[in-house]
Design an enzyme around this catalytic site. Sequence first.
Site, mmCIF file in Angstrom:
data_model
loop_
_atom_site.group_PDB
_atom_site.id
_atom_site.type_symbol
_atom_site.label_atom_id
_atom_site.label_comp_id
_atom_site.label_asym_id
_atom_site.label_seq_id
_atom_site.Cartn_x
_atom_site.Cartn_y
_atom_site.Cartn_z
ATOM 1 N N ASP A 212 0.635 -1.167 0.029
ATOM 2 C CA ASP A 212 -0.308 0.283 -0.260
ATOM 3 C C ASP A 212 0.996 0.961 -0.020
ATOM 4 O O ASP A 212 1.861 1.323 0.009
ATOM 5 C CB ASP A 212 -1.232 -0.020 0.876
ATOM 6 C CG ASP A 212 -1.701 1.424 1.696
ATOM 7 O OD1 ASP A 212 -2.828 1.653 0.914
ATOM 8 O OD2 ASP A 212 -1.331 1.981 2.321
ATOM 9 N N GLU A 248 1.388 -0.463 -4.664
ATOM 10 C CA GLU A 248 0.876 0.647 -5.520
ATOM 11 C C GLU A 248 1.828 1.829 -5.296
ATOM 12 O O GLU A 248 1.663 2.488 -4.659
ATOM 13 C CB GLU A 248 -0.686 1.173 -4.307
ATOM 14 C CG GLU A 248 -1.652 1.964 -4.843
ATOM 15 C CD GLU A 248 -1.645 2.203 -3.809
ATOM 16 O OE1 GLU A 248 -1.554 3.061 -2.636
ATOM 17 O OE2 GLU A 248 -2.878 3.298 -3.934
HETATM 18 C C1 QV4 Z 1 -8.452 14.428 6.204
HETATM 19 C C2 QV4 Z 1 -7.349 15.952 5.187
HETATM 20 C C3 QV4 Z 1 -5.845 15.537 6.085
HETATM 21 C C4 QV4 Z 1 -6.160 16.318 7.058
HETATM 22 C C5 QV4 Z 1 -6.947 14.709 8.255
HETATM 23 C C6 QV4 Z 1 -6.984 15.545 9.350
HETATM 24 O O1 QV4 Z 1 -7.646 14.607 3.799
HETATM 25 O O2 QV4 Z 1 -5.609 16.794 5.341
HETATM 26 O O3 QV4 Z 1 -4.805 16.198 8.038
HETATM 27 O O4 QV4 Z 1 -8.127 14.900 7.542
HETATM 28 O O5 QV4 Z 1 -7.795 14.993 10.414
HETATM 29 C C7 QV4 Z 1 -8.439 9.522 6.060
HETATM 30 C C8 QV4 Z 1 -9.692 10.554 5.405
HETATM 31 C C9 QV4 Z 1 -8.872 11.523 5.178
HETATM 32 C C10 QV4 Z 1 -8.279 11.709 6.768
HETATM 33 C C11 QV4 Z 1 -7.632 10.555 6.823
HETATM 34 C C12 QV4 Z 1 -6.222 11.013 7.886
HETATM 35 O O6 QV4 Z 1 -9.806 9.968 4.072
HETATM 36 O O7 QV4 Z 1 -10.089 12.625 4.875
HETATM 37 O O8 QV4 Z 1 -7.151 12.591 6.016
HETATM 38 O O9 QV4 Z 1 -8.226 9.546 6.402
HETATM 39 O O10 QV4 Z 1 -7.292 11.397 9.241
HETATM 40 C C13 QV4 Z 1 -7.554 5.330 2.655
HETATM 41 C C14 QV4 Z 1 -8.613 6.644 1.902
HETATM 42 C C15 QV4 Z 1 -8.354 7.797 2.151
HETATM 43 C C16 QV4 Z 1 -8.259 8.234 3.970
HETATM 44 C C17 QV4 Z 1 -7.497 7.044 4.262
HETATM 45 C C18 QV4 Z 1 -6.345 6.657 5.732
HETATM 46 O O11 QV4 Z 1 -8.808 6.632 0.749
HETATM 47 O O12 QV4 Z 1 -9.385 8.857 2.269
HETATM 48 O O13 QV4 Z 1 -7.494 9.538 4.798
HETATM 49 O O14 QV4 Z 1 -7.440 5.722 3.927
HETATM 50 O O15 QV4 Z 1 -7.752 6.273 6.768
HETATM 51 C C19 QV4 Z 1 -2.836 8.405 -3.150
HETATM 52 C C20 QV4 Z 1 -1.374 7.949 -2.965
HETATM 53 C C21 QV4 Z 1 -2.051 6.706 -2.568
HETATM 54 C C22 QV4 Z 1 -3.586 6.123 -1.826
HETATM 55 C C23 QV4 Z 1 -4.733 6.804 -3.059
HETATM 56 C C24 QV4 Z 1 -5.752 7.190 -1.268
HETATM 57 O O16 QV4 Z 1 -1.121 8.431 -3.389
HETATM 58 O O17 QV4 Z 1 -1.497 4.905 -2.553
HETATM 59 O O18 QV4 Z 1 -4.077 8.374 -2.471
HETATM 60 N N1 QV4 Z 1 -4.096 4.843 -1.755
HETATM 61 C C25 QV4 Z 1 -4.009 4.432 -0.971
HETATM 62 C C26 QV4 Z 1 -5.301 3.221 -0.439
HETATM 63 C C27 QV4 Z 1 -6.294 3.546 -0.376
HETATM 64 C C28 QV4 Z 1 -6.002 4.002 1.461
HETATM 65 C C29 QV4 Z 1 -4.376 4.936 1.125
HETATM 66 C C30 QV4 Z 1 -2.929 4.525 0.199
HETATM 67 C C31 QV4 Z 1 -3.967 5.005 2.557
HETATM 68 O O19 QV4 Z 1 -5.287 2.453 -1.468
HETATM 69 O O20 QV4 Z 1 -7.220 3.088 0.439
HETATM 70 O O21 QV4 Z 1 -6.350 5.783 1.940
HETATM 71 O O22 QV4 Z 1 -3.221 4.324 3.366
HETATM 72 O O23 QV4 Z 1 -3.346 8.614 -4.577
#
Ligand code: QV4
Length: 471
Positions: A212, A248
Amino acid sequence: MGIYFLLFIVGLCWGQYNPNTQPGRTSIVHLFEWRWADIALECERYLAPNGFGGVQISPPNENLVIADPLQPWWERYQPVSYKLCTRSGNEAEFRDMVTRCNNVGVYVYADAVVNHMCGGNAGAGNYSTCGSYFNAETKDFPAVPYSAWDFNDAKCKSRSGDIEDYQDVPQVRNCRLVNLLDLALEKNYVRSKIAEYMNYLIDIGVAGFRIDAAKHMWPGDVKAILDELKDLNTKWFSAGAKPFIYQEVIDLGGEPITGSQYFGNGRVTEFKYGAKLGMVIHKWNGEKMAYLKNWGEGWGFVPSDRALVFVDNHDNQRGHGAGGTSIVTFWDARLYKMAVGFMLAHPYGFTRVMSSYRWPRYFKNGVDVNDWVGPPSNSDGSTKSVTINADTTCGNDWVCEHRWRQIRNMVIFRNVVDGQPFSNWWDNGSNQIAFSRGNRGFIVFNNDDWSCLYALIFSCLFPPARPTAAA
Ligand code: QV4
Ligand code: CA
């Protein structure tokens, strides 16, 4: 001596790119958010008999439990420890699943969330899926253990501490992805804890890993961890077999970080694939199926043997990650069958089929404000089991795309034509195409709305508005 040495090196390298699936099994399915007990059953009753090579599972390690919004699917991407308890099940259920799936030749690929721990504002307490204490404020994760020394903040140069600029390579690797506490992967101690976790899964019988957020880790740090991994468990795999690795890395072009920078570690997810195929199947921007004649590297994708491909994934089917509105999903069943059918018929890449759950989409200003909703759940928050209807479809709001007749048949088609060349291309200059895979398989698509597809017998074999893939 020379030749053997060379073979040994090739053998060493080859392992990470090889999915380790049994011969004649050429696809895996992502059973997103499924319970371990249900996956074990599905391996035995459906995946093995229908030629699936393996299953990608949701992150098996302990994660933060989020109350607002209520247990979103993405809480599983906020680790608290590497203990094996999640809403999919406990360690005993995990072990049982891996054993039962391996015993029927359907191998397990774990989603490894090792770039970070939970969000920096997650507070402190025991609200985690194993009940482990953590303190996000002080970056204290005693159940691993990790302490503040094991995180990157001092290295991050962005104003907020989060990634702000994807053109700034050190920022993308050393700062927080959406405020998730970023691990210092250059430290031997952190590398050893991650390798210990992944080796624990390998000992249980896991065949490989989705890495991931690989884009947010330095390729060399990832390699240092992979170099510490054991060979696969010889109870099911041949001696010397290496874990299959697919990283990823979202690379749609235009950023300094590219998928090719990670080729030394294993395959990469080719996100251009789903984005471009979606444009073609939707017939947007003048795209048409006739243009698929040079599909694959001809469209600027990574080399086929470095690619993990998919039509949609758990992120972009709900507007997260990459691909935008062009991504075709189960919500557009007619187009989706065609897109997945084409993916499985074409030789490019190693194919992953998505298997989803239905959630109550609710659009406000064109955005689904319910994109966070977790898997079908009981009133106590536990994940609902996957029920199987008399017609072999799934109940309890599990979509089970992998059980759709057209998709299941095309998984088998891909197995039958494995190794056969892409040949005998035909198109009508628009959205009717046909091609064979050597002399073993032949397929036709009609995505034109206005015309029948006439074959040699001059009959309307494939009437319009009923896209057909005949295997
Ligand atoms: C939010 C704001 C931040 C702020 C924070 C403060 O965005 O700027 O500082 O609140 O609390 C969740 C929420 C998101 C929140 C974050 C931290 O959606 O709004 O930040 O938690 O609290 C998944 C979801 C994200 C989620 C994350 C952690 O998609 O929305 O964030 O899990 O729970 C990029 C990367 C790629 C990534 C993709 C989504 O290059 O690697 O974004 N894809 C992988 C996974 C994905 C996962 C993550 C990475 C993180 O496939 O499912 O994100 O592990 O492109
Ligand atoms: Ca990082």
